[in-house]
Design a protein around this motif. Structure first.
Motif, short mmCIF file in Angstrom:
data_model
loop_
_atom_site.label_atom_id
_atom_site.label_comp_id
_atom_site.label_asym_id
_atom_site.label_seq_id
_atom_site.Cartn_x
_atom_site.Cartn_y
_atom_site.Cartn_z
N LYS A 1 1.73 -3.65 0.34
CA LYS A 1 3.11 -3.18 0.29
C LYS A 1 3.16 -1.75 -0.24
O LYS A 1 2.16 -1.21 -0.73
CB LYS A 1 3.94 -4.11 -0.59
N ALA A 2 4.34 -1.15 -0.16
CA ALA A 2 4.48 0.23 -0.61
C ALA A 2 4.20 0.38 -2.10
O ALA A 2 3.82 1.46 -2.56
CB ALA A 2 5.88 0.74 -0.29
N SER A 3 4.37 -0.69 -2.86
CA SER A 3 4.17 -0.63 -4.31
C SER A 3 2.76 -1.01 -4.73
O SER A 3 2.41 -0.92 -5.92
CB SER A 3 5.17 -1.55 -5.01
N SER A 4 1.92 -1.44 -3.78
CA SER A 4 0.56 -1.88 -4.13
C SER A 4 -0.41 -0.71 -4.09
O SER A 4 -0.05 0.41 -3.73
CB SER A 4 0.11 -2.97 -3.17
N LYS A 5 -1.66 -0.97 -4.47
CA LYS A 5 -2.68 0.07 -4.43
C LYS A 5 -3.16 0.29 -3.00
O LYS A 5 -3.07 -0.58 -2.15
CB LYS A 5 -3.87 -0.33 -5.31
N TYR A 6 -3.69 1.50 -2.75
CA TYR A 6 -4.26 1.81 -1.44
C TYR A 6 -5.54 1.00 -1.23
O TYR A 6 -6.25 0.68 -2.18
CB TYR A 6 -4.61 3.29 -1.33
N LYS A 7 -5.81 0.68 0.03
CA LYS A 7 -7.09 0.05 0.39
C LYS A 7 -7.69 0.80 1.56
O LYS A 7 -6.99 1.45 2.33
CB LYS A 7 -6.87 -1.42 0.78
N LYS A 8 -8.98 0.71 1.69
CA LYS A 8 -9.68 1.38 2.78
C LYS A 8 -9.08 0.99 4.13
O LYS A 8 -8.80 -0.18 4.39
CB LYS A 8 -11.16 1.04 2.77
N SER A 9 -8.92 1.99 5.00
CA SER A 9 -8.35 1.72 6.32
C SER A 9 -9.26 0.81 7.13
O SER A 9 -8.78 0.05 7.99
CB SER A 9 -8.13 3.03 7.06
N ALA A 10 -10.55 0.88 6.89
CA ALA A 10 -11.49 0.02 7.62
C ALA A 10 -11.20 -1.45 7.36
O ALA A 10 -11.42 -2.30 8.24
CB ALA A 10 -12.92 0.36 7.20
N ARG A 11 -10.68 -1.76 6.16
CA ARG A 11 -10.32 -3.16 5.84
C ARG A 11 -9.19 -3.63 6.76
O ARG A 11 -9.24 -4.73 7.30
CB ARG A 11 -9.90 -3.23 4.38
#
Length: 764
Positions: A61-71
């Motif tokens: 979500k917009a409030s969560s941490k970023y994750k790798k796009s590959a995931r």
């Protein structure tokens, strides 16, 4: 369907034509419905929908941490979209680029490309991402019974057929796609304008496209470039669902320099600079001295064009650049989407918004019904719990001593299976007296909510009002001001070859053997120039460096070449036949220069002629263009540029010494041809070269006419010419003895200062 035939061996046999036809049609429908075209409901293609849904399932979500796009890409490919990872990642990148999407759906961290090179993004193993706040428009109602679900490609899980869009996302971000036999090109729009149009359509279902265009001014691109398509054309575009849009960069003047601040959508600043630099190198922009790219983080677009001097007209420079570079671009519009009936179709604005409102109304109805079902189920459970609290001791005794307490509770208190199960699952700490008060309070709240939901679902008007209020709230939350102004501008026009050349006075000189050159100024003596051995002066014309020189050959064809393109008169010139292709054996009979609307008298020595304008003689074709039809045995005489003024007179003299004077107004004006008979000479005598015209002059009544015959001269005023005045086509009267072998007619202007008048009868 192909007709199958089963063989004895158990194989099915079908004709190759039927098989390939079915296979291609199946593939076409797959590409159209499952890959290339967006759905009117959520405005997404399947790959985009799957990316957004997969990210929501990953908790991005917009409030969560970023994750790798590959995931994200791995989840999308493994669960929903069995295609190439690069195509999937590119679709993901597009939704994250603020210069590509009007309202980005993904919030990216890392290198996600730039306006100069949108495909310069880093690999998915380097970038990180999460959903942008705007994605809530698509996802916030997903788990509320609002959309249909369908199995994924391997049937192991379900995915949403569409997302429950709270705003008409199909117009907000737009999309492009190429299917089989059809394509889509939907531009982005402003959320507030589109929401206002939807609200108006809810109140006025019969509203026309023109009514909706009062709210939707036109597309609204991520960049601030100007939309210069006329509003009537934009309205026509929305009415048909097809058309094109012209977008022009915005610029301003700063300290005498031209600064471009906003480029058209998806236009590269580097590409624009390359286009301008190429023109500078090829000397097509002599008024531009320098180029600079001053773009930075504070000014994403700042291209500086430096004029050569303060006298350069910046508006003219930009008009040329709009016509010749990507500073102005045309965008194709094709509102082709998959409708709520599952079929692709080009829809106009009214139909598209009506369909979306139908989709949205049904989504809201399903959401409210889903909530009502939940409320009713909870109230049912609360009723059972309240029975338990009112009979708590008996309930406890049943649970302690009965082998089948659930069946006994149902029998003793008339409960349902769900209510009995809820009682059995109660924790001991919930048996406090306070819990009964909480249940009654929750019952009151849910009863009020149930009544409100039932009232809304039971009234189409209230349901419509609910949709309208939510539209207005979302437009206020996610909307912003228009970025692309719609303005009226003049048509862009590139500099012509003459615009780029100075307007200095020049004299074009042609020799008898066809060598041509240009001398600066009008005060030179063409006959006094240096010529090759055996060659000499033939023709000359005075004009401007940026004008065309028109050559007339003996067959009546005209050829036009720019005066500035000839070599300097300091040399001996170059062969004219190197530039044009006159007929074999043709010689040059005339040379003219002047403005396009300059009037010219064209005459053959057979006595025929007509008036035309210079632009009728101009052709860039090496083979020229037919201008004068030459009678058999006749020759073309040097053409005459006509002076300004009224009551012009024509004087013509034949080799027999006959002169005729008549008004120029009697001469026809033609684009080309033979013309009318100006002086009466029998055709047979022309063919035998026994009689022909030897001199022609055009003069004003106030001018004097000089007749030259050998060493003799005679100057006549208009009053003295009364004896020779007659109707056009007459033979004229004999000149006095001694003046019948006329060499030339010269016009002596009344003011002795008119260059145009002097040139009217000199025959150069």
């Amino acid at each position: 369907m192909p007709d199958f035939e089963t063989t004895d061996e158990g194989f099915e046999r079908v004709s190759l034509r039927d098989y390939t036809e079915k296979a291609y049609l199946d593939y076409s429908m797959y590409v159209i419905l499952d890959r290339a075209l967006p759905h009117v409901g959520d405005g997404l293609k399947p790959v985009q929908r799957r990316i957004i849904y997969a990210m929501s399932e990953l908790g991005l979500k917009a409030s969560s941490k970023y994750k790798k796009s590959a995931r994200t890409v791995g989840d999308v490919l493994g669960k929903f979209h069995p295609h190439g990872d690069s195509a999937c990642y590119e679709a993901m990148v597009l939704m994250a680029q603020s210069f590509s999407y009007r309202y980005p759906l993904i919030d990216g961290q890392g290198n996600w490309g730039s306006p100069d090179d949108p495909k310069s993004f880093a690999a998915m193993r380097y970038t990180e991402s999460r959903l942008a706040p705007f994605s809530e428009v698509l996802l916030s109602e997903l788990g509320q019974g609002t959309v249909d679900w369908e199995p994924n490609f391997d049937g192991t899980m379900n995915e949403p057929a569409t997302l429950p869009a709270r705003l008409p996302h199909v117009l907000l971000n737009g999309t492009t796609g190429i299917a089989v036999g059809m394509a889509t090109d939907i531009p982005p729009h402003n959320a507030r304008e589109v929401a206002s149009a939807c609200v108006h359509l809810l109140d006025h279902p019969d509203a026309s496209v023109a009514d909706l265009c009062q709210f939707i001014q036109g597309p609204d691109f991520p960049t601030g470039a100007e939309i210069i398509t006329p509003k009537r054309d934009i309205e026509k575009l929305y009415d048909t669902g097809r058309g094109s849009l012209r977008i022009r960069a915005r610029w301003q003047r700063e300290n005498g320099e031209i600064v471009v601040t906003d480029l058209p959508h998806q236009v590269s600043g580097n590409r624009v600079l390359e286009q301008i630099a190429q023109q500078m190198q090829s000397r097509k922009l002599p008024m531009v001295a320098d180029l600079r790219d001053e773009s930075d983080h504070e000014n994403p677009t700042r291209l500086v064009v430096v004029p050569r001097s303060n006298r350069v007209d910046a508006d003219e420079v930009m008009t040329h650049l709009f016509a010749t570079t990507d500073l102005e671009k045309n965008y194709r519009i094709n509102l082709n989407v998959i409708g709520i009936d599952g079929r692709p179709q080009v829809k106009n604005l009214q139909v598209m918004l009506t369909e979306w409102l139908s989709y949205r109304t049904e989504t809201v109805r399903r959401r409210l019904q889903h909530r009502l079902d939940k409320v009713l189920a909870r109230l049912h459970i609360l009723d059972g719990l309240l029975v338990a609290y009112l009979n708590i001791d008996e309930v406890i005794e049943i649970i302690r001593y009965e082998d089948e307490p659930k069946d006994e509770l149902i029998r003793r208190f008339g409960l349902s299976a769900e209510q009995a199960e809820a009682i059995l699952e109660l924790k001991l700490r919930h048996l406090a007296r306070l819990e009964e008060m909480k249940i009654r309070g929750e019952q009151d709240e849910l009863t009020a909510e149930r009544d409100g939901l039932q009232e809304t679902l039971g009234s189409e008007e209230k349901l419509r009002q609910q949709v309208k209020e939510e539209l207005q709230a979302d437009a206020e939350t996610y909307g912003d001001d228009r970025r692309s102004p719609i303005v009226q501008r003049e048509e862009a026009r590139a500099f012509s070859e003459t615009d780029l050349v100075s307007s200095d006075p020049v004299t074009v000189v042609l020799s008898e053997k066809g060598w041509v050159r240009t001398a600066k100024g009008h005060d030179i003596d063409p006959a006094g120039l240096n010529y090759k051995a055996g060659d000499r002066f033939a023709l000359a014309a005075r004009g401007r460096n940026n004008q065309s020189a028109v050559f007339l050959d003996s067959t009546g064809r005209a050829y036009a070449l720019m005066a500035h393109s000839f070599p300097s008169a300091r040399g001996q010139g170059e062969p004219l036949t190197g530039r044009i292709n006159p007929p074999s054996g043709a010689t040059f009979s005339g040379l003219l220069m002047g403005e396009d609307r300059q009037r010219v008298l064209l005459v053959t020595d057979a006595g025929y002629g007509f008036v035309t304008v210079m632009e009728n003689l101009i052709s860039r074709n090496r083979n020229g263009k037919a201008a004068v039809t030459v009678p058999k045995g006749a020759r073309i005489m040097p053409p005459l540029s006509l002076p300004e003024g009224e009551d012009l007179q024509v004087a013509m003299v034949s080799n027999e010494g006959r002169m005729l004077v008549f008004p120029l107004s009697e001469v026809p004006e033609l684009a080309k041809g033979k013309g009318n008979k100006l002086i009466g000479i029998p055709p047979a005598r022309v063919q035998n070269r026994e009689e022909m015209v030897v001199a022609v002059a055009v003069f004003r009544p106030a001018d004097e006419l000089m007749i030259r015959a050998g060493k003799r001269r005679m100057t006549l005023s208009f009053r003295d010419l009364e004896h020779y005045i007659g109707d056009r086509g007459k033979r004229g009267h004999k000149l006095p003895r001694g003046l019948q072998r006329v060499d030339a007619l010269e016009v002596i202007p009344a003011d002795d200062g008119s260059e145009d008048a002097k040139g009217a009868g000199d025959g150069e």
